[in-house]
Design an enzyme around this catalytic site. Structure first.
Site, short mmCIF file in Angstrom:
data_model
loop_
_atom_site.label_atom_id
_atom_site.label_comp_id
_atom_site.label_asym_id
_atom_site.label_seq_id
_atom_site.Cartn_x
_atom_site.Cartn_y
_atom_site.Cartn_z
N HIS A 274 -4.92 -0.65 5.52
CA HIS A 274 -4.32 0.06 6.81
C HIS A 274 -5.12 0.10 7.87
O HIS A 274 -5.70 0.96 8.47
CB HIS A 274 -3.97 1.59 6.23
CG HIS A 274 -4.95 2.29 5.57
ND1 HIS A 274 -6.46 2.13 5.80
CD2 HIS A 274 -5.09 3.07 4.50
CE1 HIS A 274 -7.21 2.91 4.97
NE2 HIS A 274 -6.23 3.44 4.29
N LYS B 45 -8.95 -0.30 -6.04
CA LYS B 45 -8.95 0.23 -4.84
C LYS B 45 -10.19 1.07 -4.48
O LYS B 45 -10.45 1.98 -5.65
CB LYS B 45 -7.89 1.26 -4.51
CG LYS B 45 -7.75 2.02 -3.21
CD LYS B 45 -7.47 1.40 -2.04
CE LYS B 45 -7.78 2.19 -0.65
NZ LYS B 45 -6.28 2.91 -0.70
N ASP C 193 1.47 2.70 3.42
CA ASP C 193 0.51 3.82 3.18
C ASP C 193 1.40 5.00 3.43
O ASP C 193 0.91 6.21 3.82
CB ASP C 193 -0.73 3.75 4.39
CG ASP C 193 -1.62 4.60 3.82
OD1 ASP C 193 -1.57 5.14 2.72
OD2 ASP C 193 -2.54 5.04 4.79
N HIS D 249 0.82 -1.16 0.13
CA HIS D 249 -0.06 -0.01 0.02
C HIS D 249 0.86 1.19 -0.01
O HIS D 249 1.47 1.69 1.06
CB HIS D 249 -0.86 -0.06 1.32
CG HIS D 249 -2.13 1.10 1.15
ND1 HIS D 249 -3.16 0.97 1.35
CD2 HIS D 249 -1.82 2.38 0.89
CE1 HIS D 249 -3.78 2.19 1.43
NE2 HIS D 249 -3.10 3.04 0.99
N HIS E 254 -10.66 1.08 1.67
CA HIS E 254 -10.03 2.19 2.60
C HIS E 254 -11.58 2.29 3.15
O HIS E 254 -12.63 2.87 3.08
CB HIS E 254 -10.06 3.70 2.05
CG HIS E 254 -9.59 4.74 3.15
ND1 HIS E 254 -8.55 5.35 3.23
CD2 HIS E 254 -10.45 4.94 4.26
CE1 HIS E 254 -8.39 6.14 4.22
NE2 HIS E 254 -9.86 5.87 4.93
N HIS F 47 1.53 5.24 -1.68
CA HIS F 47 1.30 6.46 -2.62
C HIS F 47 2.72 6.92 -2.99
O HIS F 47 3.47 7.39 -2.34
CB HIS F 47 0.71 7.58 -1.69
CG HIS F 47 -0.73 7.15 -1.22
ND1 HIS F 47 -1.80 7.17 -1.69
CD2 HIS F 47 -0.90 6.31 0.07
CE1 HIS F 47 -2.94 6.47 -0.98
NE2 HIS F 47 -2.35 6.15 0.25
O1 DOR Z 1 -3.24 9.50 5.66
C1 DOR Z 1 -3.66 9.26 4.32
N1 DOR Z 1 -3.18 9.88 3.24
N2 DOR Z 1 -4.67 8.25 4.22
C2 DOR Z 1 -5.00 8.07 2.95
O2 DOR Z 1 -5.95 7.06 2.98
C3 DOR Z 1 -4.51 8.52 1.92
C4 DOR Z 1 -3.26 9.24 1.83
C5 DOR Z 1 -2.88 10.25 1.14
O3 DOR Z 1 -2.99 9.76 -0.29
O4 DOR Z 1 -2.40 11.08 1.34
ZN ZN Z 2 -3.51 5.01 1.27
#
Ligand code: DOR
Ligand code: ZN
Length: 336
Positions: free
Chosen positions: A168, A95, A240, A12, A134, A14
């Site tokens: 998460h 997702k 995450d 997971h 999520h 980003h």
């Molecule tokens: O804290 C988070 N940031 N939770 C998420 O689900 C998305 C993520 C983000 O993309 O910044």
């Molecule tokens: Zn995330």
């Protein structure tokens, strides 16, 4: 002491786009053999062309041929079977975000009417495309995940051949739900294994620990820790890691997300070592994900040594990591 991890996976992640992608991708690509990349871009990833283009940008930014970005598509309830069949080879999962629940999720699902979601979920079951969720309602912030568990249950029950990953997870309720359905799995982040709400807001506010779902109570963290440290067979590591520029974190309206990618394996080694569970780390950080997703990442051996590692205050004058300026007890000494 030195330990080695084979094919670490971050299920997971980003990575963003543009300059942020260029800054952060090399760190994941260095110490992980693959990562499940989230689709919450602006606009979200909803077409095959967008997925392929983003994948090639990640490969280029990562600059490491032993790193595979496993791609996801942003869930929409109007995808057709034909479309999903045509995109299946390019993605590893889809997702699902509740609309507006976190960063760039405005185009997500509202209402959770199973009847409305059924055609896409049936198609995903049939095509064996896992569903990552999520799982938060729009209720009181501390209760959102626990309130979402009945929705997980309903989907798991109605679509028994669909692999569902609770992303998460942060609560003891989510850990318990794993036992009730064969097709329910979970990812656990690094930060939710380390912190509770007290670390975020118990003293001076810590914007770099603010994320969604918000960190919960000590008993929740204890349940997560137990599942991770025993390398529960239905649980995978998913950082995450969610980078935001320093000025959008240290600001009113602080963006949600903790940036952990460059320090994740070091901090996991420290945690598992301190709990006498180093022998389970390989399973938590790779083997479970390989089995659950049926993926075969490129060979990579990462060596970690037990010696102090000072975490940078900031990367490229842009993004502040968890543990910034602090020492971790383990460092990465090789990755090939
Ligand atoms: O804290 C988070 N940031 N939770 C998420 O689900 C998305 C993520 C983000 O993309 O910044
Ligand atoms: Zn995330």
């Amino acid at each position: 002491m030195v330990i080695s991890l084979n094919e670490p996976l971050d299920m997971h992640l980003h990575l963003r786009e543009g300059r942020m992608l260029d800054i952060v991708a090399p760190y994941s690509a260095l110490t992980f053999s693959g990562a499940l990349v989230m689709p919450n871009l602006v606009p979200p990833l909803t077409t095959k062309e967008a997925v392929l283009k983003y994948k090639s940008q990640i490969v280029e930014a990562g600059g490491n041929d032993k790193f595979v970005p496993y791609m996801t598509l942003f869930f929409r309830s109007d995808y057709t079977y034909e479309f999903l069949a045509s995109v299946k080879e390019q993605i590893v999962a889809i997702k699902l975000y509740p609309a507006g629940i976190t960063t760039n999720s405005e185009e997500g699902v509202s209402g959770f009417d199973i009847g409305e979601l059924a055609p896409v979920l049936d198609a995903m079951s049939d095509l064996r495309i896992p569903l990552c969720i999520h799982g938060e309602t729009d209720g009181f912030v501390m209760d959102r995940e626990a309130e979402f568990i009945p929705i997980y249950r309903k989907i798991a029950e109605n679509f028994p051949n669909l692999k569902i990953i609770m992303e998460h997870i942060t609560t003891k309720e989510a850990v318990a739900a794993l036992e009730d359905f064969d097709n329910l799995y979970a990812t656990i982040t690094l930060h939710h294994l380390y912190i509770t709400l007290d670390d975020v807001a118990g003293g001076l506010l810590q914007p770099h620990l603010f994320c969604k779902p918000i960190a919960k109570r000590p008993e929740d963290r204890a349940a997560l820790l137990e599942a991770a440290l025993q390398a529960h067979p239905k649980v995978m590591f998913g950082s995450d890691s969610a980078p935001h520029p320093k000025e959008t974190k240290e600001a009113p309206g602080c963006a949600a997300g903790v940036f952990t990618a460059p320090i994740a394996l070091q901090a996991l080694a420290q945690l598992f070592d301190n709990h006498g569970a180093l022998d389970r780390l390989q399973t938590f950080v790779s083997d479970n994900a390989r089995r659950i997703y049926g993926i075969n990442p490129p060979k990579k051996e990462v060596l970690l040594e037990k010696s102090l590692y000072l975490v940078p205050e900031i990367y490229e004058a842009t993004v502040v990591p968890m543990f910034a300026g602090q020492s971790l007890e383990w460092r990465v000494v090789g990755a090939q």
